[in-house]
Design a protein around this motif. Structure first.
Motif, mmCIF file in Angstrom:
data_model
loop_
_atom_site.group_PDB
_atom_site.id
_atom_site.type_symbol
_atom_site.label_atom_id
_atom_site.label_comp_id
_atom_site.label_asym_id
_atom_site.label_seq_id
_atom_site.Cartn_x
_atom_site.Cartn_y
_atom_site.Cartn_z
ATOM 1 N N THR A 83 22.023 62.932 29.366
ATOM 2 C CA THR A 83 20.807 62.857 30.168
ATOM 3 C C THR A 83 19.572 63.261 29.385
ATOM 4 O OG1 THR A 83 21.327 65.079 30.999
ATOM 5 C CG2 THR A 83 21.979 63.198 32.375
ATOM 6 N N ASN A 84 19.780 63.803 28.167
ATOM 7 C CA ASN A 84 18.661 64.260 27.372
ATOM 8 C C ASN A 84 19.142 64.468 25.942
ATOM 9 O OD1 ASN A 84 16.595 66.397 26.262
ATOM 10 N ND2 ASN A 84 15.691 65.604 28.145
ATOM 11 N N ALA A 85 18.240 64.373 24.997
ATOM 12 C CA ALA A 85 18.616 64.641 23.607
ATOM 13 C C ALA A 85 19.045 66.091 23.406
ATOM 14 C CB ALA A 85 17.449 64.309 22.678
ATOM 15 N N ASN A 86 18.578 66.979 24.270
ATOM 16 C CA ASN A 86 18.913 68.396 24.179
ATOM 17 C C ASN A 86 19.551 68.843 25.486
ATOM 18 O OD1 ASN A 86 19.070 71.169 23.902
ATOM 19 N ND2 ASN A 86 16.940 71.449 23.263
ATOM 20 N N THR A 87 20.849 69.085 25.454
ATOM 21 C CA THR A 87 21.549 69.628 26.628
ATOM 22 C C THR A 87 22.257 70.932 26.235
ATOM 23 O OG1 THR A 87 23.486 68.233 26.189
ATOM 24 C CG2 THR A 87 21.852 67.386 27.750
ATOM 25 N N ALA A 88 21.523 71.787 25.528
ATOM 26 C CA ALA A 88 22.094 73.064 25.101
ATOM 27 C C ALA A 88 22.469 73.950 26.277
ATOM 28 C CB ALA A 88 21.100 73.796 24.194
ATOM 29 N N GLN A 89 21.952 73.638 27.453
ATOM 30 C CA GLN A 89 22.279 74.428 28.648
ATOM 31 C C GLN A 89 23.673 74.102 29.193
ATOM 32 O OE1 GLN A 89 20.199 71.911 28.514
ATOM 33 N NE2 GLN A 89 20.424 70.575 30.291
ATOM 34 N N ALA A 90 24.284 73.009 28.742
ATOM 35 C CA ALA A 90 25.619 72.617 29.220
ATOM 36 C C ALA A 90 26.700 73.398 28.480
ATOM 37 C CB ALA A 90 25.812 71.116 29.036
ATOM 38 N N TRP A 91 27.744 73.784 29.212
ATOM 39 C CA TRP A 91 28.875 74.519 28.636
ATOM 40 C C TRP A 91 30.133 73.672 28.837
ATOM 41 C CZ3 TRP A 91 28.856 80.508 29.276
ATOM 42 C CH2 TRP A 91 27.557 81.004 29.124
ATOM 43 N N VAL A 92 30.808 73.323 27.744
ATOM 44 C CA VAL A 92 31.924 72.394 27.865
ATOM 45 C C VAL A 92 33.072 72.973 28.684
ATOM 46 C CG1 VAL A 92 33.259 73.038 25.809
ATOM 47 C CG2 VAL A 92 33.192 70.641 26.550
ATOM 48 N N GLU A 93 33.185 74.288 28.786
ATOM 49 C CA GLU A 93 34.276 74.861 29.579
ATOM 50 C C GLU A 93 34.189 74.439 31.042
ATOM 51 O OE1 GLU A 93 33.433 79.395 30.528
ATOM 52 O OE2 GLU A 93 32.711 78.859 28.538
ATOM 53 N N HIS A 94 32.992 74.066 31.485
ATOM 54 C CA HIS A 94 32.849 73.605 32.858
ATOM 55 C C HIS A 94 33.338 72.176 33.043
ATOM 56 C CE1 HIS A 94 29.448 76.784 32.863
ATOM 57 N NE2 HIS A 94 30.589 77.320 33.257
ATOM 58 N N SER A 95 33.755 71.541 31.951
ATOM 59 C CA SER A 95 34.371 70.214 32.014
ATOM 60 C C SER A 95 35.870 70.239 31.746
ATOM 61 C CB SER A 95 33.721 69.277 30.979
ATOM 62 O OG SER A 95 32.481 68.780 31.416
ATOM 63 N N VAL A 96 36.386 71.349 31.202
ATOM 64 C CA VAL A 96 37.782 71.373 30.744
ATOM 65 C C VAL A 96 38.747 71.387 31.924
ATOM 66 C CG1 VAL A 96 39.530 72.730 29.531
ATOM 67 C CG2 VAL A 96 37.259 72.438 28.532
ATOM 68 N N TRP A 97 39.672 70.438 31.901
ATOM 69 C CA TRP A 97 40.766 70.359 32.879
ATOM 70 C C TRP A 97 42.008 70.977 32.235
ATOM 71 C CZ3 TRP A 97 44.478 65.785 33.487
ATOM 72 C CH2 TRP A 97 45.322 65.976 34.598
ATOM 73 N N PRO A 98 42.435 72.165 32.656
ATOM 74 C CA PRO A 98 43.532 72.853 31.972
ATOM 75 C C PRO A 98 44.861 72.107 32.021
ATOM 76 C CG PRO A 98 42.315 74.373 33.376
ATOM 77 C CD PRO A 98 41.856 72.996 33.729
ATOM 78 N N GLN A 99 45.031 71.224 33.025
ATOM 79 C CA GLN A 99 46.310 70.507 33.142
ATOM 80 C C GLN A 99 46.339 69.193 32.357
ATOM 81 O OE1 GLN A 99 45.018 71.989 36.365
ATOM 82 N NE2 GLN A 99 46.154 73.678 35.446
ATOM 83 N N ASP A 100 45.371 68.981 31.481
ATOM 84 C CA ASP A 100 45.398 67.815 30.612
ATOM 85 C C ASP A 100 46.752 67.777 29.881
ATOM 86 O OD1 ASP A 100 45.059 65.848 28.693
ATOM 87 O OD2 ASP A 100 43.150 66.608 27.954
ATOM 88 N N PRO A 101 47.527 66.685 30.023
ATOM 89 C CA PRO A 101 48.844 66.642 29.371
ATOM 90 C C PRO A 101 48.770 66.728 27.850
ATOM 91 C CG PRO A 101 48.272 64.497 30.307
ATOM 92 C CD PRO A 101 47.285 65.477 30.840
ATOM 93 N N ALA A 102 47.606 66.482 27.272
ATOM 94 C CA ALA A 102 47.488 66.541 25.817
ATOM 95 C C ALA A 102 47.641 67.958 25.277
ATOM 96 C CB ALA A 102 46.142 65.962 25.390
ATOM 97 N N PHE A 103 47.361 68.988 26.082
ATOM 98 C CA PHE A 103 47.563 70.360 25.612
ATOM 99 C C PHE A 103 49.034 70.618 25.285
ATOM 100 C CE2 PHE A 103 43.562 71.353 28.058
ATOM 101 C CZ PHE A 103 42.826 71.811 26.985
ATOM 102 N N ALA A 104 49.925 70.242 26.213
ATOM 103 C CA ALA A 104 51.356 70.469 25.995
ATOM 104 C C ALA A 104 51.866 69.655 24.820
ATOM 105 C CB ALA A 104 52.140 70.126 27.267
ATOM 106 N N ARG A 105 51.345 68.451 24.642
ATOM 107 C CA ARG A 105 51.785 67.614 23.525
ATOM 108 C C ARG A 105 51.327 68.187 22.192
ATOM 109 N NH1 ARG A 105 49.986 62.309 26.980
ATOM 110 N NH2 ARG A 105 51.757 62.349 28.419
ATOM 111 N N ALA A 106 50.119 68.748 22.165
ATOM 112 C CA ALA A 106 49.639 69.375 20.942
ATOM 113 C C ALA A 106 50.493 70.585 20.570
ATOM 114 C CB ALA A 106 48.181 69.799 21.107
#
Length: 467
Positions: free
Chosen positions: A131-154
């Protein structure tokens, strides 16, 4: 501090130069959290383990050392001892490691798991806030889905025990990263590595240029303006702490940039070309902050001495190239050339498939270096998978190598870890056995996989059950 890290909510004691600022900040509790306090603290608690001794095994200690026909003992979540003739304490589990290898768990300094979840469809693509060239206010942890099956595969396929989740590179300032322990959890806070510092994802080059500017000079101009504004914001807050009065107006975007200027948040910079990395180093000196690492960095070999002398790490691929024009000068020898120049370097995934075979990615880079006459030992190359990424994430005092007192984040490989035929046999995180290839009850899978596979026969006709 215990190698297991602080308890949630604990604060680092301030150093003397910051004592006055700390005291003033305490008075702001009603209007602003203390910067050193995470408003979303880790609630990580290690899974229960048992004292374990692995005997007659080859050990890569993660710092460039190798022990043959040796043993390693761990208990209470920590490495206790490694070497020859270690006696098993009463009640310890003893594992015969003949023909096998032990290493520290792999740490991926550049991952998007959970924020770009599997299956990768638009509904689960929460990586870029475009939404902007600068989104330093966003925190990726607020997007993380802990049940992503890729975690267990990694964990199971790649031996990955810790990883940094970064926002994407569409923006010049993408937002804050988060460091996770790769454990099954219901919330991202239960995965957060205790005490790990936040990072700021920045980007240069083609990605932001094709969305927010029309030139590289436009990229730099917007970036400089953001840092100038952040420096003024920091001066306002420093003045308020010194003199009191009315506090400045809170700005979440500038909070993150001020955290970088204060040395509390680490900068992870997406950058491919050598000339742009040099430009970003100049820019960081102009505004008085430090770049911790350049990520992807396919041309890092061109400025290995500059990176070394600037104490900036390179987080790289083994042989990816051609995905975009700025990758055209990628070479397979990048990682070993950086090592040969005594620069800090490591492998990374950037991909849910690649994270399952980072050991093989290092093997490819190692082979390319040897063909070029760069003789780097296997045990030295393992630093690209463990202690070096731990350093760039600010957690090397607790994990990343096998030293007494460090977290028992350990992989037992069923063969040489740089062989394409080798797989993790067992993986421990904080001494808890979270994967065992020989025990169906210790093979973690996600809810997504469970729905797909529950009750179906496996390859030898057995019907699997899950704990």
């Amino acid at each position: 501090m215990s190698p297991r890290g602080k308890h949630a909510g604990d604060l680092e004691l301030p150093t003397k130069p910051r004592l006055a600022a700390w005291s003033a900040m305490v008075l702001l509790a009603a209007c602003w959290q203390v910067r050193a306090t995470d408003p979303y603290p880790s609630t990580y608690q290690r899974y229960p383990g048992e004292p374990t001794l692995i005997t007659q095994v080859t050990i890569f200690d993660g710092e460039g050392g190798r022990l043959d026909d040796a043993s390693i003992l761990f208990a209470d979540g920590e490495v206790v001892a490694l070497g020859k003739d270690i006696a098993a304490p009463a009640g310890a589990r003893v594992i015969d490691g003949r023909g096998k290898w032990v290493t520290p768990g792999i740490i991926d300094a550049h991952s998007h798991l959970g924020a770009l979840s599997s299956p990768q469809v638009k509904a689960s693509a929460d990586l870029n806030e475009m939404t902007n060239a600068n989104t330093a206010q966003a925190w990726v942890e607020h997007s993380v889905w802990p049940q992503d099956p890729a975690f267990a595969r990694a964990l199971a396929n790649g031996g990955v025990t810790a990883l940094q989740i970064l926002p994407g590179s569409s923006n010049l300032f993408g937002g804050r990263s988060v460091v996770l322990k790769n454990v099954p959890a219901r919330t991202v806070q239960q995965m957060k590595f205790p005490g790990a510092p936040y990072g700021l994802k920045m980007a240069c080059g083609e990605n932001p240029k094709k969305r927010y500017t029309t030139s590289r000079m436009g990229n730099v101009a917007i970036t400089r303006q953001a840092w100038a504004k952040a420096a003024e914001y920091k001066r306002e807050w420093d003045g308020y702490r010194d003199r009191g009065g009315t506090p400045p107006k809170r700005d979440l975007q500038l909070d993150t940039l001020m955290g970088v200027l204060a040395g509390e948040i680490l900068v992870h910079h997406h950058c491919f070309r050598a000339d742009e990395m040099a430009q970003m180093l100049d820019l960081s000196r102009e505004f008085g902050y430090r770049i911790t690492a350049f990520h992807h960095a396919v041309e890092a070999y061109k400025i290995a001495d500059l990176l070394r002398d600037s104490s900036v790490c390179a987080v790289v691929f083994s042989d990816w190239w051609g995905g975009k024009l700025e990758m055209r000068d990628a070479i397979d020898e990048n990682l070993p050339l950086l090592e040969n120049a005594s620069a800090c370097a490591m492998i990374h995934s950037d991909n849910a498939m690649l994270i399952q075979r980072l050991n093989q990615e290092v093997a490819k880079a190692l082979a390319a270096g040897r063909r070029a006459g760069l003789e780097i030992s296997d045990e030295r190359a393992w630093t690209w998978l463990s202690i070096n990424p731990a350093k760039v994430l600010g957690i090397a005092d607790r994990t990343g190598s096998l030293r007494p007192g460090k977290m028992a984040d350990i992989v037992l490989w069923n063969g040489h870890p740089f062989s394409v035929y080798t797989r993790p046999e067992k993986v421990w995180i904080d001494g808890a056995l979270l994967f065992d290839a020989l025990d169906p009850g210790r093979q973690p899978i996600s809810d997504f996989d469970l729905r797909e596979r529950a009750g179906r026969p496996d390859s030898v006709g057995r019907r699997r059950t899950f704990p």
